[in-house]
Scaffold this active site. Structure first.
Site, mmCIF file in Angstrom:
data_model
loop_
_atom_site.group_PDB
_atom_site.id
_atom_site.type_symbol
_atom_site.label_atom_id
_atom_site.label_comp_id
_atom_site.label_asym_id
_atom_site.label_seq_id
_atom_site.Cartn_x
_atom_site.Cartn_y
_atom_site.Cartn_z
ATOM 1 N N ASP A 329 37.705 37.752 29.184
ATOM 2 C CA ASP A 329 37.620 37.134 30.501
ATOM 3 C C ASP A 329 36.517 37.829 31.320
ATOM 4 O OD1 ASP A 329 38.139 35.526 32.705
ATOM 5 O OD2 ASP A 329 40.300 35.759 32.584
ATOM 6 N N GLU A 525 43.107 32.748 41.660
ATOM 7 C CA GLU A 525 43.479 34.082 41.180
ATOM 8 C C GLU A 525 43.283 35.138 42.267
ATOM 9 O OE1 GLU A 525 40.884 35.267 37.972
ATOM 10 O OE2 GLU A 525 39.305 33.922 38.641
#
Ligand code: BGC
Ligand code: BGC
Length: 856
Positions: A329, A525
């Site tokens: 990620d 997020e």
């Protein structure tokens, strides 16, 4: 056994008043067909995960053996389009580019399909014109997580949690296919979707990216979504990503990128479930998760997933048989111990095949080359990684044609599938209350629509919509979309619908019914996390919306609340004020789907009824994740959802106004605007006399009456009325005491500190003692005098004193009844806010040393 938790709760933990509803929920849940999830003792071999294509494997080996090291490392590198030019893709043999959330060609939010396609062609052409013998096409990845969601004008489908409510795998397959078509039309070839988190805690700001808290549904959807996106790897398909492997939905208190503390069986059977579905469907890539996993029960701490060989290599690749590639990620490698964003042999050795290094890709390539040459990363590992990437590209047919040569490329019509999205909205809505059958609405009714979410395309789209957090958007950023309000106007006739965002200057009594569209504003997020000590009460988070509802409900007219939010929140007060309550989730661009169901008639003329049911439990208390809330924490079980005709009334629900904050395993709030139970605030003299401060926010206390030692007022330090300002007129104490002693040893072990915010109004001349007590004859203090003397008067400061300092002063941390006490003498005046014992490592946490508070 954690795995069975939600199901058990469904049966056990239902308030008796909900009995009638409960049965409804059971019946509806039983009506759904979900494949049973086998119980695995270890990570299972997944059928379909292995290609089993020897000809393809041979071709991959041939290609890899013809590559240079520089070319291989380039293939393993993924850079962000803002940080890399097509020519750099050519020169460095880059394997992949991505556009992050809120990143578009030419940094233009309204970039056209031609702009996207042109950039895709330039990257592709560059990758096919290197000086290498073998040319390998670049693959472009994007967060097409609810439609092609970074692209101006593209249809936005409901976020995953809404799809979960639909319980319709075929719908999900069609949305996957429609999304792939849209992505491919822009020349982009890879979607970072689906998210397969089995999110357990809605505090997590990404919980709306999770289909459900139920593993079986996530497994079924994973398969359907990947099948939709990847199809048969044709010109309208894209590569899919199963993300984030594994345990992103398991983190304690729902903290983003936090620590999953679950046992192995839970990780395999709950949080792993989606991967079985995705691998069965032949998913070509998996994204490693930011979270760490500490299997405390099994005694294994795996650390962060992007550095965990036991998960990436042993579990995913060896045991489950995944033969695609693993991508890390965004800058995730930089979070591993000993690594930076530009260097992390550990991650590659653990099994990361492609590294998402948005900006530092050049340094990353140089470092990785050196690490291979030095033998830190074995060549076999590199060849395996590159082989996996090349195999996926071959399967996708990327070698064959440039993006614009494919059928559908550049066709703006493919960006949209509004009918499908509208159907998805209809299916995703969940009816939680419909007393006296106020719904469906009847055409021609005079409606008053209120609420800030009613005419807000950004709010109904949520996060990951044109921008990363979904913020900084206006209605003008979503040209092919319809707000919920416009849908209602269409359905009812514009003349019959009045809209007033804040119900100012209108008299609700003039209307037949009120539709209040309230809910959350966009987040993604990190920013979307709700702190463990905050309640999940909607009114605490959006007081304006809550007040608006109160106001319109006074009219006595039927109130239909449409709740636009990424997660179930504690809404008992809202439910009590509403005759009907519809959970609309984050419906995306087609707000008209809401009116279809409210009026029980689709735009297509067909009857529309509610079919959606909850994909996760709905909290019935403000702090549902606190263990002590016990049995009745859920109001509605997964599977709950009403339909027409409802013929069922929801009784008035408890509002729990007394709960102002939540307990939290990593912190113990003591005072947060009000004292947090079990603690109460007291003013005390030097001996035994004392008085409770109480919860009045307005009055001033001078105590004792005749010749006061202390004066106390409520003031603001951080938020309205959140602090107590205490003035010492003589020797006195200001303290918080609990009815029962608290055990702080667990917090102490996690390096917790006693923390509070303070504004010194009048500096002390004598000592200011900060104490903790553990019963009448146990306690210890530290001297805050010198520290406070260093603060400029009138400025807010955060004080953090490690528990260890108190332990060294003789405090028995296992039995603390007074976690906070300030003892001083006149002159001294200070305001105190947000008092807590916390192990949370926030960026601005600065612990005082024990020495600085006089503990040696
Ligand atoms: C997110 C991923 C996303 C990636 C690229 C990360 O911060 O966790 O879900 O795919 O960024 O935007
Ligand atoms: C996100 C990206 C986003 C970036 C913004 C990342 O964590 O995943 O998509 O563009 O942050 O800084």
């Amino acid at each position: 056994m954690r795995r069975a938790r939600p199901m058990n709760e469904r049966r056990r933990n239902r308030p008796t008043a909900m009995a009638a509803l409960a049965c409804l929920a059971c019946a509806q849940a039983a009506g759904q067909h979900l494949p049973p999830t086998a119980h695995y003792a270890d990570w299972p071999a997944v059928k379909g995960a292995r290609g089993g294509d020897p000809a393809l494997d041979a071709r991959v080996r041939r290609i890899v053996s013809g590559m240079t090291l520089a070319q291989k490392i380039g293939q393993m590198t993924q850079a962000e389009i803002k940080s890399i030019t097509p020519d750099e893709v050519r020169r460095y043999y880059i394997g992949s580019v991505l556009n992050g959330g809120g990143s578009w060609p030419n940094r233009d939010k309204h970039a056209s399909i031609e702009d996207w396609l042109a950039l895709a062609d330039s990257y592709y052409d560059a990758s096919m014109h290197t000086d290498m013998a073998v040319k390998i096409p670049v693959v472009w990845g994007t967060d097409a997580v609810h439609g092609h969601s970074n692209v101006y004008g593209a249809t936005l489908f409901p976020h995953n949690v809404g799809l979960g409510a639909a319980h319709d795998a075929q719908l999900v397959r069609e949305i996957g296919a429609a999304t792939a078509k849209a992505v491919r039309a822009t020349g982009v070839t890879w979607a970072f979707a689906p998210t397969l988190a089995v999110a357990q805690n809605v505090r997590w700001g990404r919980s709306y990216e999770s289909f459900s808290s139920q593993p079986s549904l996530v497994r079924e959807y994973a398969r359907a979504f990947v099948e939709g996106l990847q199809g048969d790897f044709g010109p309208h398909n894209v590569m899919a990503t199963a993300k984030h492997f594994v345990g992103d939905g398991a983190t304690r208190q729902g903290t983003d990128q936090g620590e999953a503390r679950v046992d192995r069986s839970t990780m395999i059977n709950v949080h792993g479930a989606g991967y079985y579905g995705a691998l069965e469907a032949g998913v070509l890539s998996v994204m490693a998760s930011y979270n760490s996993w500490n299997d405390a029960a099994g005694g294994v701490d795996y650390g962060k997933m992007s550095g965990a060989p036991a998960l990436l290599t042993d579990a995913l690749k060896r045991k489950m048989g995944f033969d695609g590639f693993v991508v890390s990620d965004w800058n995730a490698i930089g979070q591993l111990p000993g690594c930076s964003n530009a260097s992390c042999p550990q991650a590659i050795n653990a099994g990361i095949d492609m590294v998402m290094v948005p900006d530092d890709w050049k340094a990353f390539i140089a470092n990785t080359m050196r690490q291979v040459q030095d033998g830190e990363i074995p060549m076999a590992r590199i060849d395996d990684a590159v082989g996996r990437i090349v195999r996926a590209k071959l399967r996708m047919g990327l070698f064959d044609r440039r993006p614009s040569q494919l059928p559908g490329a550049g066709d703006a019509r493919l960006l949209q599938d509004r009918a499908l999205a509208r159907r998805a909205v209809r299916e995703s809505l969940v009816l939680l209350k419909n007393n006296r059958d106020v719904l469906p609405l009847k055409r021609g009714m005079k409606l008053l629509v209120v609420g800030t979410r009613a005419d807000s395309l950004p709010d109904q789209a949520g996060g990951w919509s044109l921008t990363w957090q979904g913020t900084d958007n206006t209605n003008a950023d979503f040209p092919n979309a319809q707000s919920i309000l416009d849908g209602l106007r269409d359905a009812d006739g514009a003349a019959n619908v009045a809209f007033s965002e804040n119900a100012q200057g209108v008299d609700a009594k003039d209307y037949d019914a009120i539709v209040a569209v309230i809910g959350e504003t966009p987040y993604a997020e990190m920013m979307g996390d709700i702190a463990p000590s905050s309640t999940l009460r909607f009114g605490d988070r959006y007081p304006g919306d809550a007040a608006l509802l109160k106001k319109v409900a006074q009219s006595g007219k039927p109130v239909v609340t449409v709740f636009v939010a990424g997660r179930p929140l504690f809404v008992n007060p809202v439910l009590n004020l509403s005759d009907a309550f519809v959970m609309a989730w984050l419906p995306g661009s087609e707000g008209g789907g809401v009116a279809d169901v409210l009026f029980a008639a689709g735009a297509d003329g067909r009857r529309a009824n509610f079919t959606g049911t909850l994909p996760r439990p709905w909290p019935g208390v403000p702090c549902p994740d606190a263990d002590e809330a016990g049995a009745s924490r859920w109001l509605f079980a997964p599977g709950y959802g009403l339909r027409y005709p409802t013929r069922h009334d929801l009784p008035a629900l408890p509002e729990h106004d007394e709960v102002k904050a939540c307990a939290d395993a990593s912190s113990m709030p003591v005072f947060h605007t009000l004292a947090v139970a079990p603690f109460a605030l007291y003013l005390a003299d030097a001996a035994q006399g004392e008085r409770a401060v109480g919860s009045d926010l307005n009055g001033e206390i001078a105590w004792p009456g005749d010749r006061p030692l202390l004066r106390l007022r409520t003031v603001q330090v951080n938020t309205q009325q959140d602090a107590k300002a205490v003035t010492w007129l003589g020797p006195g104490r200001f303290l918080a005491r609990g009815a029962q002693p608290a055990d702080l040893t667990r917090l102490a072990a996690a390096h917790a500190a006693l923390q509070f915010d303070v504004v010194v109004d009048a500096p002390a001349r004598g000592p200011v003692k900060l104490a903790m007590r553990c019963g009448s004859r146990c306690g210890g203090d530290v001297d805050l005098g010198p520290v406070l003397a260093g603060y400029a008067a009138g400025t807010r400061q955060s004080v953090s004193v490690p528990l260890e300092c108190f332990a060294r002063r003789g405090v028995d941390l296992a039995h603390v009844d007074v976690p906070f006490e300030i003892a001083a003498d006149a002159p001294f005046a200070a305001a105190f806010a947000d008092i807590r014992v916390s192990a949370v490592a926030t960026a601005n946490r600065r612990d005082l040393s024990c020495a600085s508070v006089g503990v040696r």
